[in-house]
Design a protein around this motif. Structure first.
Motif, PDB file in Angstrom:
ATOM      1  N   LEU A 158       0.754  -1.210  -0.065  1.00 46.64           N
ATOM      2  CA  LEU A 158      -0.101  -0.130   0.000  1.00 46.64           C
ATOM      3  C   LEU A 158       1.016   1.438  -0.080  1.00 46.64           C
ATOM      4  N   SER A 159       0.647   2.122  -1.011  1.00 45.41           N
ATOM      5  CA  SER A 159       1.100   3.426  -0.939  1.00 45.41           C
ATOM      6  C   SER A 159       0.464   4.408  -0.717  1.00 45.41           C
ATOM      7  N   ALA A 160       0.341   5.200   0.526  1.00 46.11           N
ATOM      8  CA  ALA A 160      -0.705   6.044   0.752  1.00 46.11           C
ATOM      9  C   ALA A 160      -0.090   7.691   0.849  1.00 46.11           C
ATOM     10  N   TYR A 161      -1.017   8.451   0.524  1.00 45.14           N
ATOM     11  CA  TYR A 161      -0.448   9.774   0.794  1.00 45.14           C
ATOM     12  C   TYR A 161      -1.691  10.605   1.770  1.00 45.14           C
ATOM     13  N   PHE A 162      -1.559  11.198   2.752  1.00 42.59           N
ATOM     14  CA  PHE A 162      -2.331  11.820   3.496  1.00 42.59           C
ATOM     15  C   PHE A 162      -2.529  12.960   3.192  1.00 42.59           C
ATOM     16  N   MET A 163      -3.695  13.587   3.092  1.00 38.81           N
ATOM     17  CA  MET A 163      -3.946  14.905   2.466  1.00 38.81           C
ATOM     18  C   MET A 163      -4.442  15.823   3.622  1.00 38.81           C
ATOM     19  N   VAL A 189     -18.871  20.073   2.996  1.00 35.54           N
ATOM     20  CA  VAL A 189     -18.323  19.860   1.741  1.00 35.54           C
ATOM     21  C   VAL A 189     -17.344  18.661   2.044  1.00 35.54           C
ATOM     22  N   PRO A 190     -17.187  17.554   1.351  1.00 33.07           N
ATOM     23  CA  PRO A 190     -16.013  16.592   1.489  1.00 33.07           C
ATOM     24  C   PRO A 190     -14.948  16.846   1.493  1.00 33.07           C
ATOM     25  N   VAL A 191     -14.121  16.297   2.463  1.00 31.40           N
ATOM     26  CA  VAL A 191     -12.612  16.761   2.490  1.00 31.40           C
ATOM     27  C   VAL A 191     -11.948  15.437   2.349  1.00 31.40           C
ATOM     28  N   GLU A 192     -10.951  15.465   1.473  1.00 32.23           N
ATOM     29  CA  GLU A 192     -10.202  14.075   1.348  1.00 32.23           C
ATOM     30  C   GLU A 192      -9.203  13.794   2.300  1.00 32.23           C
ATOM     31  N   ARG A 193      -9.180  12.810   2.972  1.00 32.05           N
ATOM     32  CA  ARG A 193      -8.325  12.273   4.239  1.00 32.05           C
ATOM     33  C   ARG A 193      -7.104  11.797   3.643  1.00 32.05           C
ATOM     34  N   MET A 194      -7.333  10.824   2.790  1.00 29.94           N
ATOM     35  CA  MET A 194      -6.131   9.945   2.454  1.00 29.94           C
ATOM     36  C   MET A 194      -6.612   9.442   0.695  1.00 29.94           C
ATOM     37  N   ARG A 195      -5.683   9.145   0.065  1.00 32.74           N
ATOM     38  CA  ARG A 195      -5.638   8.556  -1.195  1.00 32.74           C
ATOM     39  C   ARG A 195      -4.458   7.460  -1.297  1.00 32.74           C
ATOM     40  N   ALA A 196      -4.717   6.248  -1.716  1.00 31.41           N
ATOM     41  CA  ALA A 196      -3.802   5.213  -1.836  1.00 31.41           C
ATOM     42  C   ALA A 196      -4.123   4.259  -2.933  1.00 31.41           C
ATOM     43  N   ILE A 197      -2.867   3.615  -3.477  1.00 30.59           N
ATOM     44  CA  ILE A 197      -3.003   2.747  -4.354  1.00 30.59           C
ATOM     45  C   ILE A 197      -2.376   1.499  -3.490  1.00 30.59           C
ATOM     46  N   GLY A 198      -3.157   0.347  -3.651  1.00 31.32           N
ATOM     47  CA  GLY A 198      -2.709  -1.062  -2.926  1.00 31.32           C
ATOM     48  C   GLY A 198      -2.943  -2.145  -4.068  1.00 31.32           C
ATOM     49  N   SER A 199      -2.005  -3.248  -3.519  1.00 30.53           N
ATOM     50  CA  SER A 199      -2.142  -4.285  -4.380  1.00 30.53           C
ATOM     51  C   SER A 199      -2.403  -5.659  -3.258  1.00 30.53           C
ATOM     52  N   PHE A 200      -3.264  -6.340  -3.866  1.00 35.00           N
ATOM     53  CA  PHE A 200      -3.358  -7.900  -3.061  1.00 35.00           C
ATOM     54  C   PHE A 200      -2.878  -8.982  -3.941  1.00 35.00           C
ATOM     55  N   GLY A 201      -2.451  -9.894  -3.214  1.00 32.29           N
ATOM     56  CA  GLY A 201      -2.016 -11.020  -3.743  1.00 32.29           C
ATOM     57  C   GLY A 201      -2.344 -12.545  -2.804  1.00 32.29           C
ATOM     58  N   GLY A 236      15.146  13.569  20.034  1.00 31.40           N
ATOM     59  CA  GLY A 236      15.053  14.899  20.857  1.00 31.40           C
ATOM     60  C   GLY A 236      13.865  15.604  20.076  1.00 31.40           C
ATOM     61  N   LEU A 237      13.423  15.138  19.363  1.00 34.23           N
ATOM     62  CA  LEU A 237      12.221  16.179  18.475  1.00 34.23           C
ATOM     63  C   LEU A 237      10.782  15.523  19.151  1.00 34.23           C
ATOM     64  N   PHE A 238      10.273  16.407  19.648  1.00 29.79           N
ATOM     65  CA  PHE A 238       8.838  15.919  20.445  1.00 29.79           C
ATOM     66  C   PHE A 238       7.667  16.356  19.769  1.00 29.79           C
ATOM     67  N   GLY A 239       7.830  17.231  18.845  1.00 30.16           N
ATOM     68  CA  GLY A 239       6.541  17.907  18.096  1.00 30.16           C
ATOM     69  C   GLY A 239       5.873  16.661  17.204  1.00 30.16           C
ATOM     70  N   TRP A 240       4.860  17.246  16.554  1.00 33.84           N
ATOM     71  CA  TRP A 240       3.919  16.487  15.802  1.00 33.84           C
ATOM     72  C   TRP A 240       4.943  15.981  14.419  1.00 33.84           C
ATOM     73  N   THR A 241       5.022  14.864  13.947  1.00 32.17           N
ATOM     74  CA  THR A 241       5.620  14.399  12.940  1.00 32.17           C
ATOM     75  C   THR A 241       4.713  13.934  11.884  1.00 32.17           C
ATOM     76  N   PRO A 242       3.918  14.701  11.184  1.00 32.30           N
ATOM     77  CA  PRO A 242       2.830  14.287  10.252  1.00 32.30           C
ATOM     78  C   PRO A 242       3.281  13.357   8.999  1.00 32.30           C
ATOM     79  N   THR A 243       2.684  12.159   8.895  1.00 40.24           N
ATOM     80  CA  THR A 243       3.124  11.375   7.695  1.00 40.24           C
ATOM     81  C   THR A 243       2.718  11.975   6.337  1.00 40.24           C
ATOM     82  N   LEU A 244       3.582  12.088   5.573  1.00 39.85           N
ATOM     83  CA  LEU A 244       3.137  13.010   4.327  1.00 39.85           C
ATOM     84  C   LEU A 244       3.129  11.631   3.046  1.00 39.85           C
TER      85      LEU A 244
END
Length: 279
Positions: free
Chosen positions: A66-71, A107-119, A215-223
């Motif tokens: 899964l490859s995901a982008y968090f909007m 109004v709808p807000v996009e949270r995440m978009r991803a492409i995934g593969s199943f096997g 030593g970095l304690f702030g928010w680290t959002p996933t891009l």
């Protein structure tokens, strides 16, 4: 029903490409629903779509990548997940997933978009794999319950987990980060629900950020996040390792690997995180 299964539960409608669910406040970390849970939900939706697709005849039942982008940050409340099957091949079936929530104005807000593969990960033939790290057993590790109270107050997600950190990588909780950029721990769900391939995607994003050990304690959002599921996990504890080698430009990478109770490498990931470095 496990808390996890309830959290990723989806309702299908007339349109096979659309499902709905609800994110619960109990799965928040900081000001957002845990990204790993969001990805597990996306995989669940795509898996259900593939299972119902008449062109899908190869029994691709296991998430593989899964490859995901968090909007934007997912919030507690209803959401809609939309799936699209892009290709059904011999070894993999691939699709796209998007998750939306209604904004304050409706109004709808996009949270995440991803492409995934199943096997199909039945009887995987492994020629080479990394060995699990040498670390103390769970009973000799530091429970997440021992984290600073102000941290736990903003990490309801951790109450769903039984997380035990390797003491050599838990110094950050006492204000003494090792500065090596390493985090190791044992993980399982607190209610005893055993791991499966979808849960592995959440587990890849379940430990405290490796930035804490720098030593970095702030928010680290996933891009951006790319996770690989390599095998179906056996029951019991998962052994999770995070590491980072590069920090700069307000971003850092975080690599993760998971071994199951039998010592099998079952999942890997790399994510690009935003980070605020004090000046």
């Amino acid at each position: 029903m496990s808390e996890y299964d309830d959290a990723i539960r989806l309702e299908a409608g007339d349109d096979p490409s659309r499902r709905s669910g609800t994110f619960h406040e109990e799965w928040m970390i900081g000001n957002a629903v845990n990204g790993g849970l969001v990805m597990s939900t996306a995989l669940t939706a795509l898996g259900q779509h593939l299972a119902a697709d008449p062109t899908e005849t190869t029994q691709h039942v296991d998430p593989v990548v899964l490859s995901a982008y968090f909007m934007t940050a997912s919030q507690p409340g209803p959401f809609t997940v939309t799936t699209e099957v892009m290709r059904c091949g011999r070894k993999l079936s691939t699709g796209q997933v998007t998750i939306h929530q209604a904004g304050d104005d409706g109004v709808p807000v996009e949270r995440m978009r991803a492409i995934g593969s199943f096997g199909n990960l039945t009887d995987v033939d492994v020629q080479r794999q990394a060995s699990p790290p040498d670390m103390p057993p769970p009973e000799q590790c530091v429970s997440a319950d021992q984290a600073p109270p102000d941290f736990l107050a903003n990490a309801k997600f951790l109450e769903r987990l039984d997380l035990r950190l390797d003491p050599s990588t838990a110094g950050w909780a006492l204000g003494m980060p090792s500065m090596r950029g390493v985090m190791r721990g044992w993980l399982r769900l607190r209610d005893g629900r055993e791991p499966d391939t979808t849960l592995l995607m959440m587990a890849l994003d379940a430990l405290p950020p490796v930035a804490f050990d720098l030593g970095l304690f702030g928010w680290t959002p996933t891009l951006e996040f790319t996770g690989h599921i390599r095998r179906r996990p056996g029951p019991g504890w998962l052994q999770v390792v995070l590491g980072s080698q590069t920090l700069g430009g307000g971003m850092m990478e975080e690599d993760a690997a998971i071994w199951d109770s039998a010592g099998n490498l079952v999942a890997q990931s790399r994510q690009l995180c935003g980070v605020r470095v004090p000046r």
